[in-house]
Design an enzyme around this catalytic site. Structure first.
Site, mmCIF file in Angstrom:
data_model
loop_
_atom_site.group_PDB
_atom_site.id
_atom_site.type_symbol
_atom_site.label_atom_id
_atom_site.label_comp_id
_atom_site.label_asym_id
_atom_site.label_seq_id
_atom_site.Cartn_x
_atom_site.Cartn_y
_atom_site.Cartn_z
ATOM 1 N N LYS A 1 18.672 0.743 9.048
ATOM 2 C CA LYS A 1 18.382 1.123 10.435
ATOM 3 C C LYS A 1 17.654 0.001 11.198
ATOM 4 O O LYS A 1 17.129 -0.934 10.596
ATOM 5 C CB LYS A 1 17.557 2.409 10.441
ATOM 6 N N TYR B 1 25.241 11.408 14.950
ATOM 7 C CA TYR B 1 24.214 12.391 14.581
ATOM 8 C C TYR B 1 24.416 13.728 15.302
ATOM 9 O O TYR B 1 23.447 14.489 15.462
ATOM 10 C CB TYR B 1 22.827 11.828 14.876
ATOM 11 N N ASN C 1 12.968 5.409 9.573
ATOM 12 C CA ASN C 1 12.830 5.491 8.111
ATOM 13 C C ASN C 1 13.754 4.559 7.332
ATOM 14 O O ASN C 1 14.174 4.862 6.230
ATOM 15 C CB ASN C 1 12.955 6.942 7.645
ATOM 16 N N HIS D 1 19.644 5.214 6.040
ATOM 17 C CA HIS D 1 20.309 6.514 6.033
ATOM 18 C C HIS D 1 21.091 6.628 4.734
ATOM 19 O O HIS D 1 21.611 5.631 4.236
ATOM 20 C CB HIS D 1 21.280 6.606 7.217
ATOM 21 N N GLU E 1 31.321 9.961 7.430
ATOM 22 C CA GLU E 1 30.478 8.879 7.956
ATOM 23 C C GLU E 1 31.079 7.507 7.664
ATOM 24 O O GLU E 1 31.032 6.612 8.514
ATOM 25 C CB GLU E 1 29.069 9.009 7.370
HETATM 26 P P1 CMP Z 1 18.643 10.366 8.349
HETATM 27 O O1 CMP Z 1 18.715 10.512 6.881
HETATM 28 O O2 CMP Z 1 19.321 9.189 8.960
HETATM 29 O O3 CMP Z 1 19.226 11.686 9.038
HETATM 30 C C1 CMP Z 1 18.717 12.234 10.229
HETATM 31 C C2 CMP Z 1 17.546 11.478 10.756
HETATM 32 O O4 CMP Z 1 16.774 12.161 11.724
HETATM 33 C C3 CMP Z 1 16.568 11.232 9.630
HETATM 34 O O5 CMP Z 1 17.103 10.277 8.739
HETATM 35 C C4 CMP Z 1 15.315 10.819 10.373
HETATM 36 O O6 CMP Z 1 15.307 9.451 10.701
HETATM 37 C C5 CMP Z 1 15.455 11.632 11.646
HETATM 38 N N1 CMP Z 1 14.511 12.740 11.648
HETATM 39 C C6 CMP Z 1 14.507 13.802 10.831
HETATM 40 N N2 CMP Z 1 13.485 14.617 11.150
HETATM 41 C C7 CMP Z 1 12.827 14.038 12.176
HETATM 42 C C8 CMP Z 1 11.699 14.395 12.937
HETATM 43 N N3 CMP Z 1 11.019 15.534 12.702
HETATM 44 N N4 CMP Z 1 11.311 13.568 13.927
HETATM 45 C C9 CMP Z 1 12.003 12.435 14.173
HETATM 46 N N5 CMP Z 1 13.107 12.048 13.482
HETATM 47 C C10 CMP Z 1 13.503 12.839 12.492
#
Ligand code: CMP
Length: 138
Positions: free
Chosen positions: A10, A50, A113, A116, A127
């Protein structure tokens, strides 16, 4: 059980210079790269990727973040790829991720984070096909 998963490095991990270390770790953990590209999502494309989270309160923030910079997208192959890769990256929230996981090492926050990882075989297929044509998978 499928042997493929899909991942993105990311924008936070790209900007913080962690792409090389993350790819090195993935390869050392035994994943074969089926497809890989560096790209940048428009807000529209990030929203489409998403879409399953469209009703969630964090959706706008997620779309803005995922379209804020360059990413690396990849399809990876290994036995039991979806589950094993989710173990390797750790919990969605890096504060809750196990020691040594990619998110524990490189993620900034729950929203930013670092990586993914697909959550099911079906989504891994969807995906991967979002980013790669048949001619780009080897
Ligand atoms: P990912 O595994 O890419 O799938 C969905 C993404 O939404 C997740 O990683 C996080 O980066 C994001 N996400 C999930 N929960 C939250 C939250 N409470 N606040 C902000 N971002 C979130």
């Amino acid at each position: 059980m499928s042997n493929r998963t899909f991942t993105m490095i990311k924008p936070d991990a790209m900007k913080n210079g962690h792409a090389g270390a993350i790819l090195d770790r993935i390869i050392k953990e035994g994943y074969r790269i089926v497809a890989l590209k560096q790209t940048k999502l428009s807000a529209e494309k990030a929203g489409e990727f998403y879409a399953v989270h469209a009703a969630r309160p964090f959706y706008g923030e997620l779309v803005e973040f995922m379209s804020s910079g360059i990413i690396i997208a990849a399809i990876l192959e290994k036995e039991n790829a979806v589950a094993s890769f989710r173990t390797l990256i750790g919990a969605t929230d890096p504060a809750k991720a196990d020691e040594g996981t990619i998110r524990k090492l490189y993620a900034t926050s729950l929203g930013e984070n670092a990586v993914h990882g697909s959550d099911s075989d079906e989504n891994a297929e969807i995906e991967g096909n979002f980013f790669f044509s048949g001619l780009e998978k080897f």
